[in-house]
Design an enzyme around this catalytic site. Structure first.
Site, PDB file in Angstrom:
ATOM      1  N   SER A 136     -16.687 -11.285 -49.850  1.00  0.00           N
ATOM      2  CA  SER A 136     -16.094 -11.477 -48.305  1.00  0.00           C
ATOM      3  C   SER A 136     -17.489 -12.134 -47.199  1.00  0.00           C
ATOM      4  O   SER A 136     -17.392 -13.382 -47.708  1.00  0.00           O
ATOM      5  CB  SER A 136     -15.361  -9.773 -47.530  1.00  0.00           C
ATOM      6  OG  SER A 136     -14.828  -9.913 -46.564  1.00  0.00           O
ATOM      7  N   ASP A 192      -3.978 -10.745 -47.550  1.00  0.00           N
ATOM      8  CA  ASP A 192      -5.767 -10.333 -46.956  1.00  0.00           C
ATOM      9  C   ASP A 192      -5.278 -10.614 -45.462  1.00  0.00           C
ATOM     10  O   ASP A 192      -5.241 -11.415 -45.201  1.00  0.00           O
ATOM     11  CB  ASP A 192      -6.488 -11.610 -47.327  1.00  0.00           C
ATOM     12  CG  ASP A 192      -7.598 -10.985 -46.824  1.00  0.00           C
ATOM     13  OD1 ASP A 192      -7.880 -10.004 -46.223  1.00  0.00           O
ATOM     14  OD2 ASP A 192      -9.137 -11.184 -48.225  1.00  0.00           O
ATOM     15  N   HIS A 224      -6.944  -7.280 -48.657  1.00  0.00           N
ATOM     16  CA  HIS A 224      -9.278  -8.019 -48.986  1.00  0.00           C
ATOM     17  C   HIS A 224      -9.830  -6.720 -49.958  1.00  0.00           C
ATOM     18  O   HIS A 224      -9.932  -5.129 -49.595  1.00  0.00           O
ATOM     19  CB  HIS A 224      -9.391  -7.574 -47.823  1.00  0.00           C
ATOM     20  CG  HIS A 224     -10.946  -8.162 -47.494  1.00  0.00           C
ATOM     21  ND1 HIS A 224     -11.141  -9.533 -47.213  1.00  0.00           N
ATOM     22  CD2 HIS A 224     -11.870  -7.187 -46.603  1.00  0.00           C
ATOM     23  CE1 HIS A 224     -12.239  -9.902 -46.938  1.00  0.00           C
ATOM     24  NE2 HIS A 224     -13.088  -8.591 -47.247  1.00  0.00           N
TER      25      HIS A 224
END
Length: 252
Positions: A136, A192, A224
């Protein structure tokens, strides 16, 4: 900046992976994954550096302070508490996300990550035996830092992430183009809700168009997060680009 979590190699240390966590997490959050990779024995020559981000107020989470490598400026219309681990979502339009980026914060963290790379070099690990990776926000920093580093790295890993400062990226590469042939592994879930899959795919296409050796794997239905198949593929990537080195025999 807090001292990173270090996980020593269980065999002779000949390579290092620096892996950056995502928003709201710490280096400890990725320790179980590292233990899994170390337990596989293919990477027992690798030392792991898991840095901890400082706490910053995040605009997209109504100014809520949390561990972050840079600010997320796109205003989220979903309360941070509606997301697991109180994360802020990049759920604005992709053009808006690309237009509003925390360039000072990104470049400040890039300097910090470069200092971690240099520390490993100073300790005797060649740059081409170092992989930079992240998840991320951490993956965004891995892509930005790794591909503009002033040394040639072994590889870059970006999970559930995107390439920040993409409009300025070509000029940043021109300033330091040591990693145009460095292998890049990207992966993203197709479901996601935090970092849009389309943003990750756009970053992949941008890198591909600029002739970086990048591959991307999409995991159907994954949000995610990460999954075992992804961990296995990262292990293969690391083993391929950080192979075990035979110990040199001293000549008598």
């Amino acid at each position: 900046m807090a001292k990173p979590l270090m996980i020593a190699a269980s065999a002779r240390h000949t390579a290092t992976v620096i892996f950056l966590h995502g928003l709201g997490d710490t280096g400890f959050g990725w320790a179980p994954a590292v233990e899994g990779w170390v337990g596989g024995k293919k990477l027992n020559h690798v030392k792991w550096v898991l840095p901890h981000a400082p706490r910053l107020p995040i605009t997209a989470a109504q100014g809520m302070p949390m561990p972050a490598w840079f600010d997320i400026l796109v205003q989220s219309y979903r309360a941070a508490t509606d997301l697991l681990l109180r994360k802020a979502a990049l759920n604005g339009g992709i053009d808006d996300i690309r237009a509003r980026q925390d360039e000072p914060g990104l470049l400040k963290t890039r300097d910090y990550v470069n200092s971690l790379i240099q520390a490993e070099i100073d300790a005797g690990i060649p740059a081409n035996r170092i992989v930079l990776g992240g998840f991320s926000q951490g993956g965004a920093m891995a892509l930005l830092t790794g591909l503009t580093a002033k040394v040639k790295l072994a590889g870059v890993v970006g999970l559930s992430t995107w390439l920040p400062l993409d409009a300025k990226f070509p000029s940043l590469v021109q300033e330091s183009d040591f990693n145009h042939e460095t292998p890049i592994y990207m992966a993203h879930g197709t479901a996601d809700p935090v970092v849009p899959t389309a943003l990750g795919q756009m970053s992949y296409e941008m890198l591909k168009k600029q002739n970086f050796p990048v591959t991307m794997k999409l995991f159907p239905g994954m949000a995610h997060s990460a999954c075992q198949q992804e961990f296995d593929e990262v292990e293969k990537f690391l083993h391929s680009n950080l192979p075990v080195e035979e110990e040199k025999k001293s000549e008598l």
